[in-house]
Design a protein around this motif. Structure first.
Motif, PDB file in Angstrom:
ATOM      1  N   ARG A 179      70.819  30.774  80.515  1.00  0.00           N
ATOM      2  CA  ARG A 179      69.549  30.056  80.549  1.00  0.00           C
ATOM      3  C   ARG A 179      68.613  30.643  79.498  1.00  0.00           C
ATOM      4  NH1 ARG A 179      66.663  27.791  85.770  1.00  0.00           N
ATOM      5  NH2 ARG A 179      65.500  26.288  84.586  1.00  0.00           N
ATOM      6  N   LEU A 180      68.136  29.805  78.615  1.00  0.00           N
ATOM      7  CA  LEU A 180      67.229  30.267  77.577  1.00  0.00           C
ATOM      8  C   LEU A 180      65.821  30.389  78.134  1.00  0.00           C
ATOM      9  CD1 LEU A 180      68.555  28.083  74.647  1.00  0.00           C
ATOM     10  CD2 LEU A 180      69.024  30.473  75.099  1.00  0.00           C
ATOM     11  N   PRO A 181      65.108  31.475  77.819  1.00  0.00           N
ATOM     12  CA  PRO A 181      63.797  31.707  78.412  1.00  0.00           C
ATOM     13  C   PRO A 181      62.800  30.573  78.153  1.00  0.00           C
ATOM     14  CG  PRO A 181      64.429  33.547  76.987  1.00  0.00           C
ATOM     15  CD  PRO A 181      65.517  32.521  76.916  1.00  0.00           C
ATOM     16  N   PHE A 182      62.768  30.019  76.953  1.00  0.00           N
ATOM     17  CA  PHE A 182      61.784  28.979  76.678  1.00  0.00           C
ATOM     18  C   PHE A 182      62.096  27.683  77.412  1.00  0.00           C
ATOM     19  CE2 PHE A 182      64.817  28.209  73.277  1.00  0.00           C
ATOM     20  CZ  PHE A 182      64.896  26.831  73.231  1.00  0.00           C
ATOM     21  N   LEU A 183      63.348  27.484  77.827  1.00  0.00           N
ATOM     22  CA  LEU A 183      63.695  26.281  78.571  1.00  0.00           C
ATOM     23  C   LEU A 183      63.378  26.422  80.061  1.00  0.00           C
ATOM     24  CD1 LEU A 183      67.072  25.250  76.925  1.00  0.00           C
ATOM     25  CD2 LEU A 183      64.829  24.223  76.606  1.00  0.00           C
ATOM     26  N   SER A 184      63.272  27.649  80.545  1.00  0.00           N
ATOM     27  CA  SER A 184      63.013  27.843  81.966  1.00  0.00           C
ATOM     28  C   SER A 184      61.522  27.767  82.289  1.00  0.00           C
ATOM     29  CB  SER A 184      63.581  29.184  82.421  1.00  0.00           C
ATOM     30  OG  SER A 184      62.931  30.244  81.745  1.00  0.00           O
ATOM     31  N   GLN A 185      60.680  27.839  81.284  1.00  0.00           N
ATOM     32  CA  GLN A 185      59.250  27.751  81.518  1.00  0.00           C
ATOM     33  C   GLN A 185      58.802  26.292  81.488  1.00  0.00           C
ATOM     34  OE1 GLN A 185      57.601  30.064  78.364  1.00  0.00           O
ATOM     35  NE2 GLN A 185      58.450  31.976  79.107  1.00  0.00           N
ATOM     36  N   ARG A 186      57.807  25.977  82.293  1.00  0.00           N
ATOM     37  CA  ARG A 186      57.268  24.617  82.284  1.00  0.00           C
ATOM     38  C   ARG A 186      56.551  24.389  80.961  1.00  0.00           C
ATOM     39  NH1 ARG A 186      52.357  22.060  84.933  1.00  0.00           N
ATOM     40  NH2 ARG A 186      52.968  19.897  84.939  1.00  0.00           N
ATOM     41  N   PRO A 187      56.853  23.297  80.256  1.00  0.00           N
ATOM     42  CA  PRO A 187      56.201  23.057  78.976  1.00  0.00           C
ATOM     43  C   PRO A 187      54.700  22.863  79.156  1.00  0.00           C
ATOM     44  CG  PRO A 187      57.715  21.274  79.520  1.00  0.00           C
ATOM     45  CD  PRO A 187      57.777  22.263  80.621  1.00  0.00           C
ATOM     46  N   ARG A 188      53.951  23.341  78.202  1.00  0.00           N
ATOM     47  CA  ARG A 188      52.509  23.188  78.216  1.00  0.00           C
ATOM     48  C   ARG A 188      52.148  21.777  77.785  1.00  0.00           C
ATOM     49  NH1 ARG A 188      48.127  27.529  76.425  1.00  0.00           N
ATOM     50  NH2 ARG A 188      46.325  26.225  76.776  1.00  0.00           N
ATOM     51  N   GLU A 189      51.074  21.259  78.320  1.00  0.00           N
ATOM     52  CA  GLU A 189      50.606  19.925  77.950  1.00  0.00           C
ATOM     53  C   GLU A 189      49.816  19.999  76.644  1.00  0.00           C
ATOM     54  OE1 GLU A 189      51.214  17.000  79.596  1.00  0.00           O
ATOM     55  OE2 GLU A 189      52.569  18.188  80.829  1.00  0.00           O
ATOM     56  N   PHE A 190      50.014  18.982  75.814  1.00  0.00           N
ATOM     57  CA  PHE A 190      49.310  18.910  74.542  1.00  0.00           C
ATOM     58  C   PHE A 190      48.652  17.548  74.404  1.00  0.00           C
ATOM     59  CE2 PHE A 190      52.446  22.174  73.882  1.00  0.00           C
ATOM     60  CZ  PHE A 190      51.754  23.120  73.158  1.00  0.00           C
ATOM     61  N   THR A 191      47.570  17.529  73.676  1.00  0.00           N
ATOM     62  CA  THR A 191      46.874  16.294  73.345  1.00  0.00           C
ATOM     63  C   THR A 191      47.202  15.952  71.897  1.00  0.00           C
ATOM     64  OG1 THR A 191      45.081  16.864  74.836  1.00  0.00           O
ATOM     65  CG2 THR A 191      44.625  15.189  73.174  1.00  0.00           C
ATOM     66  N   VAL A 192      47.733  14.773  71.670  1.00  0.00           N
ATOM     67  CA  VAL A 192      48.050  14.317  70.319  1.00  0.00           C
ATOM     68  C   VAL A 192      47.022  13.255  69.952  1.00  0.00           C
ATOM     69  CG1 VAL A 192      49.771  13.181  68.860  1.00  0.00           C
ATOM     70  CG2 VAL A 192      50.502  14.810  70.621  1.00  0.00           C
ATOM     71  N   GLU A 193      46.374  13.449  68.805  1.00  0.00           N
ATOM     72  CA  GLU A 193      45.348  12.506  68.357  1.00  0.00           C
ATOM     73  C   GLU A 193      45.386  12.378  66.847  1.00  0.00           C
ATOM     74  OE1 GLU A 193      41.485  15.432  68.031  1.00  0.00           O
ATOM     75  OE2 GLU A 193      41.887  14.481  69.964  1.00  0.00           O
ATOM     76  N   PRO A 194      44.809  11.312  66.312  1.00  0.00           N
ATOM     77  CA  PRO A 194      44.804  11.139  64.853  1.00  0.00           C
ATOM     78  C   PRO A 194      44.083  12.283  64.144  1.00  0.00           C
ATOM     79  CG  PRO A 194      44.219   9.083  65.937  1.00  0.00           C
ATOM     80  CD  PRO A 194      44.226  10.153  67.005  1.00  0.00           C
ATOM     81  N   VAL A 195      44.534  12.575  62.944  1.00  0.00           N
ATOM     82  CA  VAL A 195      43.886  13.569  62.091  1.00  0.00           C
ATOM     83  C   VAL A 195      42.492  13.057  61.725  1.00  0.00           C
ATOM     84  CG1 VAL A 195      43.948  14.582  59.764  1.00  0.00           C
ATOM     85  CG2 VAL A 195      46.019  14.528  61.137  1.00  0.00           C
ATOM     86  N   HIS A 196      41.529  13.960  61.718  1.00  0.00           N
ATOM     87  CA  HIS A 196      40.146  13.632  61.351  1.00  0.00           C
ATOM     88  C   HIS A 196      39.758  14.415  60.101  1.00  0.00           C
ATOM     89  CE1 HIS A 196      39.518  11.557  65.139  1.00  0.00           C
ATOM     90  NE2 HIS A 196      40.068  12.587  65.752  1.00  0.00           N
ATOM     91  N   PRO A 197      38.830  13.894  59.290  1.00  0.00           N
ATOM     92  CA  PRO A 197      38.404  14.620  58.080  1.00  0.00           C
ATOM     93  C   PRO A 197      37.929  16.042  58.364  1.00  0.00           C
ATOM     94  CG  PRO A 197      37.594  12.374  58.002  1.00  0.00           C
ATOM     95  CD  PRO A 197      38.201  12.568  59.376  1.00  0.00           C
ATOM     96  N   GLU A 198      37.318  16.275  59.512  1.00  0.00           N
ATOM     97  CA  GLU A 198      36.832  17.626  59.814  1.00  0.00           C
ATOM     98  C   GLU A 198      37.964  18.604  60.142  1.00  0.00           C
ATOM     99  OE1 GLU A 198      36.172  15.080  63.555  1.00  0.00           O
ATOM    100  OE2 GLU A 198      35.779  14.841  61.428  1.00  0.00           O
ATOM    101  N   ASP A 199      39.211  18.128  60.195  1.00  0.00           N
ATOM    102  CA  ASP A 199      40.364  18.991  60.471  1.00  0.00           C
ATOM    103  C   ASP A 199      40.907  19.693  59.232  1.00  0.00           C
ATOM    104  OD1 ASP A 199      40.519  18.334  63.230  1.00  0.00           O
ATOM    105  OD2 ASP A 199      41.734  16.552  62.792  1.00  0.00           O
ATOM    106  N   VAL A 200      40.426  19.356  58.033  1.00  0.00           N
ATOM    107  CA  VAL A 200      41.116  19.810  56.816  1.00  0.00           C
ATOM    108  C   VAL A 200      41.225  21.322  56.687  1.00  0.00           C
ATOM    109  CG1 VAL A 200      40.711  17.668  55.530  1.00  0.00           C
ATOM    110  CG2 VAL A 200      39.076  19.563  55.337  1.00  0.00           C
ATOM    111  N   ASP A 201      40.206  22.075  57.083  1.00  0.00           N
ATOM    112  CA  ASP A 201      40.300  23.538  56.988  1.00  0.00           C
ATOM    113  C   ASP A 201      41.383  24.077  57.925  1.00  0.00           C
ATOM    114  OD1 ASP A 201      38.308  23.876  55.016  1.00  0.00           O
ATOM    115  OD2 ASP A 201      36.723  23.841  56.535  1.00  0.00           O
ATOM    116  N   ALA A 202      41.416  23.540  59.141  1.00  0.00           N
ATOM    117  CA  ALA A 202      42.435  23.972  60.103  1.00  0.00           C
ATOM    118  C   ALA A 202      43.833  23.572  59.640  1.00  0.00           C
ATOM    119  CB  ALA A 202      42.134  23.391  61.481  1.00  0.00           C
ATOM    120  N   LEU A 203      43.966  22.381  59.033  1.00  0.00           N
ATOM    121  CA  LEU A 203      45.269  21.947  58.528  1.00  0.00           C
ATOM    122  C   LEU A 203      45.750  22.885  57.435  1.00  0.00           C
ATOM    123  CD1 LEU A 203      44.855  18.057  58.302  1.00  0.00           C
ATOM    124  CD2 LEU A 203      45.651  19.433  60.240  1.00  0.00           C
TER     125      LEU A 203
END
Length: 164
Positions: A2-26
């Motif tokens: 059993r692989l450790p990352f498969l035994s953990q419950r996956p974390r929830e993520f929010t997927v949203e469109p890229v915004h102009p204010e994201d450019v530094d983080a990108l």
């Protein structure tokens, strides 16, 4: 086994469109994943182009904190192209690449695109595995395409997924 990352419950993520204010983080996240990263001005120029679109993924409940991953794509003449996709090292192996690629595939289906193309370093086994699971197949090879530091250059696999 059993692989450790498969035994953990996956974390929830929010997927949203890229915004102009994201450019530094990108740009910061791109620097984590590529030896020749794109800067914030390059990202700003890309996302201003009409055929370019993309998505960020952030841990649920993190607000506008920096993204854990992102993808940029382009649609022209009925064909999509992945320009870049990056998942932060700390968030890898949690299904984020799949979520981001799924967002692009859904957008391209809505636009009735015929195919999606991408290039991937031939040594990036985890990305190649993901793309094959998503239905991509190799249609070409570019020898000596990527160069990282002083090491020898590596080739790029050109991959395609038919959408119709």
């Amino acid at each position: 086994m059993r692989l450790p990352f498969l035994s953990q419950r996956p974390r929830e993520f929010t997927v949203e469109p890229v915004h102009p204010e994201d450019v530094d983080a990108l740009a910061a996240l791109h620097a984590e994943g590529f030896p020749r990263p794109w800067n914030a001005a390059e990202f700003a120029s890309l996302i201003e182009q009409r055929p370019v679109f993309g998505y960020t993924a952030r841990p649920a409940g993190s607000g506008r904190a920096g993204p854990a991953g992102f993808v940029l794509a382009r649609l022209a003449a009925g064909e999509g192209e992945i320009l870049t996709v990056v998942v932060s090292r700390q968030w890898r192996n949690q299904g984020l690449g799949w979520l981001l690629m799924d967002a692009v595939l859904r957008a391209l289906h809505r636009e009735r695109a015929e195919a999606l193309f991408l290039e991937v370093d031939e040594t990036n086994a985890s990305a190649i595995h993901l793309y094959r699971r998503l239905g991509f197949f190799q249609v070409g090879h570019r020898p000596n395409y990527y160069r990282e530091g002083e090491g020898p250059p590596t080739g790029a696999l050109v991959m395609r997924r038919d959408l119709r």
